[in-house]
Each structure stands twice: as structure tokens, then as C-alpha cells.
Scaffold this motif. Sequence first.
Motif, PDB file in Angstrom:
ATOM      1  N   ALA A 125     -89.687  79.524  21.282  1.00  0.00           N
ATOM      2  CA  ALA A 125     -89.277  78.789  20.077  1.00  0.00           C
ATOM      3  C   ALA A 125     -89.752  77.412  19.858  1.00  0.00           C
ATOM      4  O   ALA A 125     -90.144  76.762  19.153  1.00  0.00           O
ATOM      5  N   LEU A 126     -89.745  76.729  21.390  1.00  0.00           N
ATOM      6  CA  LEU A 126     -90.364  75.558  21.495  1.00  0.00           C
ATOM      7  C   LEU A 126     -91.849  75.404  21.039  1.00  0.00           C
ATOM      8  O   LEU A 126     -92.556  74.497  20.414  1.00  0.00           O
ATOM      9  N   ASP A 127     -92.629  76.477  21.309  1.00  0.00           N
ATOM     10  CA  ASP A 127     -94.016  76.421  20.832  1.00  0.00           C
ATOM     11  C   ASP A 127     -94.063  76.439  19.530  1.00  0.00           C
ATOM     12  O   ASP A 127     -95.172  75.860  18.925  1.00  0.00           O
ATOM     13  N   GLU A 128     -93.108  77.211  18.717  1.00  0.00           N
ATOM     14  CA  GLU A 128     -93.372  77.214  17.338  1.00  0.00           C
ATOM     15  C   GLU A 128     -92.967  75.833  16.850  1.00  0.00           C
ATOM     16  O   GLU A 128     -93.845  75.029  15.903  1.00  0.00           O
ATOM     17  N   VAL A 129     -92.091  75.202  17.313  1.00  0.00           N
ATOM     18  CA  VAL A 129     -91.981  73.590  16.974  1.00  0.00           C
ATOM     19  C   VAL A 129     -93.270  72.738  17.313  1.00  0.00           C
ATOM     20  O   VAL A 129     -93.589  71.943  16.431  1.00  0.00           O
ATOM     21  N   ILE A 130     -93.694  73.060  18.481  1.00  0.00           N
ATOM     22  CA  ILE A 130     -94.969  72.010  18.682  1.00  0.00           C
ATOM     23  C   ILE A 130     -95.862  72.499  17.670  1.00  0.00           C
ATOM     24  O   ILE A 130     -96.594  71.679  17.513  1.00  0.00           O
ATOM     25  N   ILE A 131     -96.166  73.859  17.374  1.00  0.00           N
ATOM     26  CA  ILE A 131     -97.202  74.231  16.463  1.00  0.00           C
ATOM     27  C   ILE A 131     -96.854  73.341  15.147  1.00  0.00           C
ATOM     28  O   ILE A 131     -97.926  72.839  14.586  1.00  0.00           O
ATOM     29  N   ARG A 132     -95.775  73.339  14.828  1.00  0.00           N
ATOM     30  CA  ARG A 132     -95.403  72.737  13.487  1.00  0.00           C
ATOM     31  C   ARG A 132     -96.079  71.236  13.575  1.00  0.00           C
ATOM     32  O   ARG A 132     -96.419  70.686  12.566  1.00  0.00           O
ATOM     33  N   GLU A 133     -95.417  70.628  14.606  1.00  0.00           N
ATOM     34  CA  GLU A 133     -95.798  69.258  14.863  1.00  0.00           C
ATOM     35  C   GLU A 133     -97.328  68.972  14.905  1.00  0.00           C
ATOM     36  O   GLU A 133     -97.715  67.895  14.227  1.00  0.00           O
ATOM     37  N   ILE A 134     -97.723  69.698  15.486  1.00  0.00           N
ATOM     38  CA  ILE A 134     -99.320  69.553  15.722  1.00  0.00           C
ATOM     39  C   ILE A 134     -99.994  69.805  14.643  1.00  0.00           C
ATOM     40  O   ILE A 134    -101.233  69.104  14.311  1.00  0.00           O
ATOM     41  N   THR A 135     -99.665  70.669  13.663  1.00  0.00           N
ATOM     42  CA  THR A 135    -100.622  71.124  12.375  1.00  0.00           C
ATOM     43  C   THR A 135    -100.196  70.165  11.397  1.00  0.00           C
ATOM     44  O   THR A 135    -100.812  70.045  10.206  1.00  0.00           O
ATOM     45  N   GLN A 136     -98.949  69.826  11.238  1.00  0.00           N
ATOM     46  CA  GLN A 136     -98.613  68.674  10.196  1.00  0.00           C
ATOM     47  C   GLN A 136     -98.615  67.255  10.705  1.00  0.00           C
ATOM     48  O   GLN A 136     -98.893  66.448   9.564  1.00  0.00           O
ATOM     49  N   LYS A 137     -98.997  66.670  11.866  1.00  0.00           N
ATOM     50  CA  LYS A 137     -99.191  65.523  12.341  1.00  0.00           C
ATOM     51  C   LYS A 137    -100.398  65.133  13.049  1.00  0.00           C
ATOM     52  O   LYS A 137    -100.740  65.822  13.880  1.00  0.00           O
ATOM     53  N   PRO A 166     -97.767  80.404  31.537  1.00  0.00           N
ATOM     54  CA  PRO A 166     -97.454  81.828  30.968  1.00  0.00           C
ATOM     55  C   PRO A 166     -98.975  82.358  30.441  1.00  0.00           C
ATOM     56  O   PRO A 166     -99.575  81.705  30.486  1.00  0.00           O
ATOM     57  N   PRO A 167     -98.913  83.830  30.187  1.00  0.00           N
ATOM     58  CA  PRO A 167    -100.102  84.386  30.045  1.00  0.00           C
ATOM     59  C   PRO A 167    -100.744  84.347  28.505  1.00  0.00           C
ATOM     60  O   PRO A 167    -100.974  85.271  28.167  1.00  0.00           O
ATOM     61  N   ASN A 168    -100.673  82.892  28.029  1.00  0.00           N
ATOM     62  CA  ASN A 168    -100.945  82.788  26.551  1.00  0.00           C
ATOM     63  C   ASN A 168    -101.406  81.428  26.464  1.00  0.00           C
ATOM     64  O   ASN A 168    -101.275  80.626  27.304  1.00  0.00           O
ATOM     65  N   LYS A 169    -102.015  81.260  25.218  1.00  0.00           N
ATOM     66  CA  LYS A 169    -102.667  79.907  25.184  1.00  0.00           C
ATOM     67  C   LYS A 169    -101.656  79.030  24.325  1.00  0.00           C
ATOM     68  O   LYS A 169    -101.839  78.514  23.056  1.00  0.00           O
ATOM     69  N   MET A 170    -100.358  78.987  24.678  1.00  0.00           N
ATOM     70  CA  MET A 170     -99.368  78.136  24.114  1.00  0.00           C
ATOM     71  C   MET A 170     -99.976  76.509  24.111  1.00  0.00           C
ATOM     72  O   MET A 170    -100.653  76.192  24.971  1.00  0.00           O
TER      73      MET A 170
END
Length: 321
Positions: A125-137, A166-170
Motif C-alpha cells: 500500500a505504501l508503494d501505491e502512495v509513493i506512486i501517487r506522490e511521484i506521478t503528481q508532484k 522485494p522481487p519487484n521494481k517498487m
Amino acid sequence: MDIPADIQQKLKSITTEKHPGSICIANYKGGVGKTTLTTLLGYFYASKGKKVLLIDIDPQCSLSLAAGVDPAKVDKTDFTIYHLVTPNKWSKIAKVKFGDYIENVPDIHAPSGLKMIKGSLDVDALDEVIIREITQKTNAADLLYFYCKNMLNAFSDFDYVLIDCPPNKMYLTQAMLRASSYYLTVTIPDKISVYGMPRLLKWVKAIPKHERPFLLGCVLNAVNRLGGNAYGTINQQQATEELYKSIRDHLDSDERKIIDDKPVLAHIPRLDIISQFLSQGAEKSAWFDLKHSKSSQQSVNLIMINLINSIDQRISEYAKI
């Protein structure tokens, strides 16, 4: 993201040096032994008298559980990696008390120099928050990187900071790789896992060169010395050769000087004693058994001592470049 002037000034004042013992343990593929390797490195470095901090950024929290954290209590605190790197902290670097997040490893037999920052099941869920932050700002990704680098530097009392990725590109994985001095890969000797290694190296190569971590090498885990089978498992020698073929074109010039034609730092055999060690939670009686070999293979103790010596040698060589 319009970074306030006072924050920009703070970012400029942050040291350009990274924590000299910061190492991400990473691979795009899951199930290859990243947590196994991170845990073993932590225990063995600490058993040599080093101060070691384990950081769990995998939402599965496998490192935390392997270190003895009660699964029912892993998220029952405000002092997990989730709370430490949530976006509302990024612009408040000066106010964050990083030391509050450091805990003793619950395992009663762990070396005294081994500490940890617990993972969180909410990191997805944190990564979703980070994605929003990075895509919007604008510039949010850079602010996350600066925050992570400053965070690792805040742990300067530790000789080593080991990050289980983790085994992903978070975005958090990318930021921690960018903020770390080195990264170490681990894989199992099957063709899918070995051939997947270039994906990780391509990620790292996309990081600006002056911020890119250096590759220390690779560890082959769960090795079957006798050969392959119908499921694509390959023997130790073949895996080593295939691994070098798959990564050599992705090494930069400095990495080629250090790694040369020796990408594999250690071969860890498939041993039940390691599984027992990881699964025993807070009372790892099997920790003592890692020093003994029940077959013709080397003991885990000898393998790990040789591995950490090899890692230290490569860190020393990189420091001279």
C-alpha cells in the motif's frame, strides 16, 4: 513537486557520500534466497564483532519473521519501514528520529551487534502512495532518494546496513538501490533465474552514474553440485558460466575491473539446516549447528566466512577506484 527553499537548502547540505557499508540484496525474481542471504550475512558479520543493521523493505516481511518477529505483531507498531519512509516524512528529514526505528533482533541467540528495522505488510500500500506522490508532484522521486540516502547515513554507527529487497521494481526498491553504495545479487542455479539477472542490472544501469551502486557479485543459492534435471536446474559450474555470460555486457568499466571473470562470490548448497535456521523464529538453536557440516560439503559457517571476506575485499577494491 515544488520543494520549499528551506528543504532545497537542506538537500544541498546533505553529504554526497553514501553509507560505506550499505548493501542492497536484490533480484527481480522471487524465491531465490534474498532473505536467506541477508539473514546469514547479518548473523555472520555480527558474530565477527561488526555492528549490523537489517532493513526489511519486502511486504512479505520474510526477513522480519526470520529474525524472530512474531507474525501476529509485525504490524502492531508505528515503528516499521512503512512509517519510516512514508511521503509525509520526506520533507521533514531534520525532524525524523531515525534511531527510534531500530530494534533488537528478537532471536535470543543473535549476536549483540545485530539490529533491525522491521518490515510491514502494508509496504504494498505504501508503494501505491509513493506512486501517487511521484506521478503528481515534480521532483518527488529525487526527494525520496535524498531521504533514503540521508536515512542510511543516519545509521553511521553501523558497519553494515543490509537491505532485503522485494522481487519487484517498487519505487522504494529503486530509491534504496540508488541510495546504497553496493548491491549483491542472489539466484538459484536454474536457467530462468540465471537468465533473469540482466533485468536487475538494467534497472541499476538506468540510475545516474554518479549515484549508481556498485555490483559486488552474485551468490548462487541452493546449489546442486551433481548436475541438472528435467526442470532446468543446472550444475554449479554451468550456472557460474551462464551467469557471467548473462551479466558481463551490463557491467560498467569499474565493475569489470573488480569482478573480472569471477561474478560468483559463493555457492551455498541446498541444506536443510539453513531452512531450519530461518524457520525457528526467536529461538534459533540451529544457529550453532551452522558451524558443522553433515556431509562432504563445506559447513555454512566456512562458506559465509569466506563470503564476507570476499565482499570486504571487493568493497576495499572499489574504494581505491
